[in-house]
Design a protein around this motif. Structure first.
Motif, short mmCIF file in Angstrom:
data_model
loop_
_atom_site.label_atom_id
_atom_site.label_comp_id
_atom_site.label_asym_id
_atom_site.label_seq_id
_atom_site.Cartn_x
_atom_site.Cartn_y
_atom_site.Cartn_z
N ASN A 110 0.83 -1.21 0.00
CA ASN A 110 0.00 0.00 0.00
C ASN A 110 0.87 1.26 0.00
O ASN A 110 0.54 2.25 -0.67
N PHE A 111 1.98 1.20 0.74
CA PHE A 111 2.90 2.35 0.76
C PHE A 111 3.52 2.54 -0.62
O PHE A 111 3.64 3.68 -1.11
N VAL A 112 3.92 1.45 -1.26
CA VAL A 112 4.53 1.51 -2.59
C VAL A 112 3.56 2.13 -3.59
O VAL A 112 3.93 2.97 -4.42
N ILE A 113 2.29 1.72 -3.50
CA ILE A 113 1.26 2.27 -4.40
C ILE A 113 1.12 3.77 -4.18
O ILE A 113 1.01 4.55 -5.14
N SER A 114 1.13 4.19 -2.91
CA SER A 114 0.97 5.61 -2.60
C SER A 114 2.13 6.45 -3.14
O SER A 114 1.96 7.63 -3.43
N GLN A 115 3.29 5.80 -3.30
CA GLN A 115 4.47 6.51 -3.82
C GLN A 115 4.61 6.36 -5.34
O GLN A 115 5.57 6.87 -5.93
N LYS A 116 3.66 5.65 -5.96
CA LYS A 116 3.64 5.43 -7.42
C LYS A 116 4.94 4.80 -7.91
O LYS A 116 5.52 5.22 -8.91
N ILE A 117 5.38 3.78 -7.18
CA ILE A 117 6.61 3.06 -7.53
C ILE A 117 6.23 1.78 -8.27
O ILE A 117 5.33 1.05 -7.83
N HIS A 118 6.90 1.49 -9.38
CA HIS A 118 6.59 0.30 -10.18
C HIS A 118 7.73 -0.72 -10.18
O HIS A 118 7.48 -1.92 -10.28
N TYR A 119 8.96 -0.24 -10.09
CA TYR A 119 10.11 -1.15 -10.16
C TYR A 119 10.93 -1.05 -8.88
O TYR A 119 10.95 -0.01 -8.21
N ILE A 120 11.63 -2.14 -8.57
CA ILE A 120 12.38 -2.18 -7.31
C ILE A 120 13.49 -1.13 -7.28
O ILE A 120 13.80 -0.59 -6.21
N ASP A 121 14.08 -0.80 -8.45
CA ASP A 121 15.16 0.18 -8.46
C ASP A 121 14.65 1.61 -8.30
O ASP A 121 15.44 2.54 -8.13
N GLU A 122 13.33 1.79 -8.34
CA GLU A 122 12.74 3.10 -8.09
C GLU A 122 12.54 3.35 -6.60
O GLU A 122 12.30 4.49 -6.19
N PHE A 123 12.65 2.28 -5.82
CA PHE A 123 12.51 2.43 -4.37
C PHE A 123 13.85 2.86 -3.81
O PHE A 123 14.81 2.09 -3.77
N LEU A 124 13.93 4.10 -3.36
CA LEU A 124 15.19 4.72 -2.95
C LEU A 124 15.32 4.76 -1.42
O LEU A 124 14.32 4.56 -0.70
N THR A 150 13.21 5.72 4.33
CA THR A 150 13.10 6.64 5.47
C THR A 150 11.65 7.05 5.69
O THR A 150 11.18 7.11 6.83
N GLN A 151 10.94 7.32 4.61
CA GLN A 151 9.52 7.67 4.71
C GLN A 151 8.72 6.53 5.32
O GLN A 151 7.85 6.76 6.18
N PHE A 152 8.99 5.31 4.88
CA PHE A 152 8.28 4.14 5.40
C PHE A 152 8.59 3.97 6.90
O PHE A 152 7.70 3.67 7.70
N TYR A 153 9.84 4.17 7.26
CA TYR A 153 10.27 4.08 8.66
C TYR A 153 9.53 5.11 9.51
O TYR A 153 8.99 4.80 10.58
N ASN A 154 9.45 6.35 9.02
CA ASN A 154 8.75 7.41 9.76
C ASN A 154 7.26 7.13 9.86
O ASN A 154 6.61 7.46 10.86
N LEU A 155 6.71 6.50 8.82
CA LEU A 155 5.30 6.12 8.84
C LEU A 155 5.05 5.10 9.95
O LEU A 155 4.05 5.18 10.68
#
Length: 360
Positions: free
Chosen positions: A93-107, A112-117
Motif C-alpha cells: 500500500n505504501f509503494v502504491i501511494s508513492q507510485k513506484i513500479h520497479y524495485i530500483d525506483e525504491f530509494l 526513510t519515509q516508510f520508517y517514519n510512517l
C-alpha cells in the motif's frame, strides 16, 4: 514510434507496438495521457533492448517481488503466514501511494519515509522492528539475486527494545510455587495432560496439538517434532527431538489411545487452542494465581526454570527450537538422547500428589 488519432467519439487513441511487436490501441480522454502512454511503452521497449545487449540490468516489478516474498513464507504455519502477509500488504500500500513500479525506483528516501510512517503509528518497538526486518530481508534477497546494487533499507537501524521492569519480567512466567499450586489442584485429565506437557517440554501449542503417537518413542524417551502432513514447523530449526522427562513418561505410559492425537479434545479430535486457554485461565484462578495465565507462558516458564536449574543457553535454544544467532551456535550440535537429566529440575519442581489427575 506510436501515433495518436482522434476518434469520432472524441477520444484520443494511442496506437503503438509493444516490445514483442504486438499492436496496442488504447483510448484516452486527454491527448496528453495518450502521449504519456506511448512514451511509457517506448521507454519499456528501449530498456528491453538495452537489457538484451547486456547494457542494462533487467528491471524487476516491485509488486512481483512482494508477491514472491509472500510465496516464500507459505511453508510456515498459518499464523506466521498471516503475520508476514500483513506486513507485505501494508508495504505494498505504501509503494502504491508513492507510485513506484520497479524495485530500483525504491530509494533510501522512500525507506526513510516508510520508517517514519511506522513510527507515527506508535506501535511497539518490537512490532516496528519486525516490519523493518521483513522488508529489509526482501530487498537483501533482491541484492543477492543481482537485481539491485544496494539495499535501500541499509541505513535504517532497528529500534532498541524497551527493557522490562522486574515486575514485568516476573509476569512473563510462573514461579515454582505457582506451578506447584496449579498442578496440585484437581484438574480434569483431558486438560491436565496437555498443560503438563507444555510445561515439561516447552513446546508451542501447535506442536503439542498436532503431536501424534507415531511421534512418541517411549523406548528412547524422545518426542519428534517434524513438518509432516498438515503440520508445519514454525521454522526449520523448530524441527527437533525433545527428551521425555520422568514425569511426562508417567503420563504417557499406559495412557489409553483413543485416536492418533496424543492430546486430543473431549471428542477425540484435534485439541483447540481456545479450549485449553480457557482451561488454564480457569484453573490458574482456582489455584490462586493472579497473573494473566496463557499457554505460551508455560513455554516461558519452561525456559526460565531450566535456567534456574543450571541448564546452559545452547541446550535451551535447542529444546525451544530457536534458530542459531551466532556462528558458534551453528557449529554447536546437540544430542537430544543425552539431555534427559537436564529436565530433572522440572520434575523436582512439580512434586505432584497422587490424586491430582481426575477422570472427566
Amino acid at each position: 514510434m506510436g501515433t495518436i488519432r482522434k476518434t469520432k467519439y472524441n477520444f484520443y487513441q494511442a496506437d503503438v507496438l509493444d516490445f514483442e511487436g504486438k499492436r496496442i490501441r488504447k483510448n484516452f480522454k486527454l491527448k496528453a495521457d495518450a502521449q504519456a502512454y506511448i512514451n511509457m511503452i517506448e521507454k519499456i521497449k528501449y530498456e528491453s533492448k538495452l537489457v538484451g545487449l547486456n547494457l542494462m540490468r533487467k528491471r524487476k516489478d516491485i509488486f512481483e517481488a512482494i508477491e514472491e516474498a509472500i510465496q516464500s513464507k507459505l511453508r510456515l504455519r498459518e499464523r506466521s503466514i498471516k503475520k508476514y502477509t500483513n506486513v507485505y500488504k501494508q508495504f505494498e500500500n505504501f509503494v502504491i501511494s508513492q507510485k513506484i513500479h520497479y524495485i530500483d525506483e525504491f530509494l533510501p528516501e522512500h525507506a526513510t519515509q516508510f520508517y517514519n510512517l511506522l513510527l507515527s503509528t506508535n506501535a511497539a518497538p518490537k512490532t516496528i522492528n519486525f516490519y523493518l526486518m521483513t522488508i529489509k530481508a526482501m530487498f537483501t534477497e533482491l541484492v543477492n539475486m543481482d537485481l539491485l546494487t544496494r539495499n535501500p533499507f541499509s541505513h535504517i537501524k532497528q529500534l532498541p527494545n524497551r527493557h522490562k521492569t522486574l515486575n514485568e519480567r516476573q509476569e512473563d512466567y510462573f514461579t515454582e510455587d505457582e506451578i506447584r499450586a496449579l498442578f496440585n489442584i484437581n484438574i480434569p485429565e483431558i486438560y491436565k495432560r496437555p498443560l503438563l506437557a507444555l510445561y515439561l517440554t516447552g513446546m508451542r501449542f501447535e506442536e503439542l496439538s498436532s503431536l501424534e503417537w507415531d511421534d512418541i518413542d517411549l523406548t528412547k524417551n524422545l518426542i519428534t517434532i517434524r513438518t509432516d502432513g498438515e503440520f508445519k514447523a514454525k521454522t526449520i530449526t523448530s524441527e527437533r527431538d525433545i527428551p521425555i522427562s520422568k514425569a511426562l513418561k508417567n503420563i504417557l505410559v499406559g495412557y489409553e489411545k483413543k485416536c492418533d492425537f496424543v492430546f486430543p479434545s473431549v471428542q477425540n479430535k484435534k485439541l483447540s487452542e481456545r479450549t485449553l486457554l480457557t482451561a488454564i485461565k480457569r484453573y490458574s484462578k482456582e489455584a490462586g494465581i493472579r497473573k494473566n495465565a496463557t499457554l505460551h507462558k508455560l513455554r516461558h516458564t519452561f525456559s526460565s526454570h531450566l535456567t534456574m536449574g543450571g541448564v546452559n543457553y545452547e541446550i535451551k535454544r535447542y529444546l525451544l527450537g530457536h534458530k542459531p544467532e551466532t556462528m558458534t551456535d551453528r557449529y554447536t550440535k546437540i544430542d537430544p538422547s543425552k539431555l534427559h537429566s537436564q529436565l530433572d529440575c522440572l520434575d523436582n519442581i512439580l512434586k505432584l500428589s497422587d490424586n491430582t489427575v481426575t477422570k472427566e
